[in-house]
Design a protein around this motif. Structure first.
Motif, PDB file in Angstrom:
ATOM      1  N   VAL A  11       0.876  -1.145   0.042  1.00  0.00           N
ATOM      2  CA  VAL A  11      -0.001  -0.006   0.201  1.00  0.00           C
ATOM      3  C   VAL A  11       0.790   1.126   0.005  1.00  0.00           C
ATOM      4  CG1 VAL A  11      -1.726   1.299   1.238  1.00  0.00           C
ATOM      5  CG2 VAL A  11      -1.812  -1.215   1.241  1.00  0.00           C
ATOM      6  N   ALA A  12       1.950   1.254   0.783  1.00  0.00           N
ATOM      7  CA  ALA A  12       2.738   2.446   0.927  1.00  0.00           C
ATOM      8  C   ALA A  12       3.501   2.639  -0.620  1.00  0.00           C
ATOM      9  CB  ALA A  12       3.741   2.145   2.048  1.00  0.00           C
ATOM     10  N   GLU A  13       3.999   1.601  -1.042  1.00  0.00           N
ATOM     11  CA  GLU A  13       4.741   1.607  -2.544  1.00  0.00           C
ATOM     12  C   GLU A  13       3.619   2.242  -3.511  1.00  0.00           C
ATOM     13  OE1 GLU A  13       7.825  -1.809  -2.100  1.00  0.00           O
ATOM     14  OE2 GLU A  13       5.890  -2.221  -3.642  1.00  0.00           O
ATOM     15  N   SER A  14       2.430   1.947  -3.309  1.00  0.00           N
ATOM     16  CA  SER A  14       1.107   2.350  -4.462  1.00  0.00           C
ATOM     17  C   SER A  14       0.951   3.803  -4.053  1.00  0.00           C
ATOM     18  CB  SER A  14       0.127   1.481  -4.231  1.00  0.00           C
ATOM     19  OG  SER A  14      -1.131   1.990  -4.831  1.00  0.00           O
ATOM     20  N   LEU A  15       0.921   4.170  -2.921  1.00  0.00           N
ATOM     21  CA  LEU A  15       0.775   5.563  -2.418  1.00  0.00           C
ATOM     22  C   LEU A  15       2.012   6.415  -3.034  1.00  0.00           C
ATOM     23  CD1 LEU A  15      -1.154   5.297   0.840  1.00  0.00           C
ATOM     24  CD2 LEU A  15      -2.052   6.018  -1.303  1.00  0.00           C
ATOM     25  N   LEU A  16       2.869   6.180  -2.629  1.00  0.00           N
ATOM     26  CA  LEU A  16       4.299   6.951  -3.052  1.00  0.00           C
ATOM     27  C   LEU A  16       4.456   6.814  -4.374  1.00  0.00           C
ATOM     28  CD1 LEU A  16       6.787   5.528  -0.196  1.00  0.00           C
ATOM     29  CD2 LEU A  16       5.429   8.026  -0.469  1.00  0.00           C
ATOM     30  N   THR A  17       3.997   6.028  -5.193  1.00  0.00           N
ATOM     31  CA  THR A  17       4.195   6.018  -6.796  1.00  0.00           C
ATOM     32  C   THR A  17       3.336   6.473  -7.598  1.00  0.00           C
ATOM     33  OG1 THR A  17       3.329   3.971  -7.311  1.00  0.00           O
ATOM     34  CG2 THR A  17       5.911   4.075  -6.832  1.00  0.00           C
ATOM     35  N   SER A  18       2.336   7.212  -6.765  1.00  0.00           N
ATOM     36  CA  SER A  18       0.857   7.467  -7.590  1.00  0.00           C
ATOM     37  C   SER A  18       1.172   9.042  -8.060  1.00  0.00           C
ATOM     38  CB  SER A  18      -0.166   7.674  -6.444  1.00  0.00           C
ATOM     39  OG  SER A  18      -0.145   8.519  -5.668  1.00  0.00           O
ATOM     40  N   VAL A  19       0.239   9.198  -8.922  1.00  0.00           N
ATOM     41  CA  VAL A  19       0.570  10.759  -9.704  1.00  0.00           C
ATOM     42  C   VAL A  19      -0.642  11.439  -9.898  1.00  0.00           C
ATOM     43  CG1 VAL A  19       2.385  10.042 -11.069  1.00  0.00           C
ATOM     44  CG2 VAL A  19       0.220   9.693 -11.980  1.00  0.00           C
ATOM     45  N   VAL A  20      -1.879  10.799  -9.532  1.00  0.00           N
ATOM     46  CA  VAL A  20      -3.010  11.475  -9.475  1.00  0.00           C
ATOM     47  C   VAL A  20      -3.997  10.870  -8.722  1.00  0.00           C
ATOM     48  CG1 VAL A  20      -3.852   9.919 -11.510  1.00  0.00           C
ATOM     49  CG2 VAL A  20      -4.778  12.545 -11.192  1.00  0.00           C
TER      50      VAL A  20
END
Length: 77
Positions: A11-20
């Protein structure tokens, strides 16, 4: 997270790599402090490429920063 076998790191990786932020919703839960509070949906992949859906709210802290307070997360369909 548990139902989808997601780890906190996923989950942390997903949030940190999100752009929008993909969607903004209004809370319909009656017990919330502020009715109609805005909830934000972010869909992004973790570093392994797994698409993860998260829902959360933006919370100002100490008048200098804003944090994304995670409410729920799951594997995106």
């Amino acid at each position: 997270m548990e139902a989808g076998s997601l780890t906190e790191l996923d989950v942390a990786e997903s949030l940190l790599t999100s752009v929008v932020i993909s969607k903004v919703l209004r809370s319909t839960r009656l017990r919330r402090n502020r009715s109609g509070e805005r909830l934000y949906v972010i869909q992004s992949t973790n570093l392994s490429g797994l698409l993860i859906y998260t829902k959360g709210k933006l919370v100002p802290e100490a008048e200098s920063e804003t944090y994304y307070f995670l409410i729920s997360s799951k594997k995106a369909l």
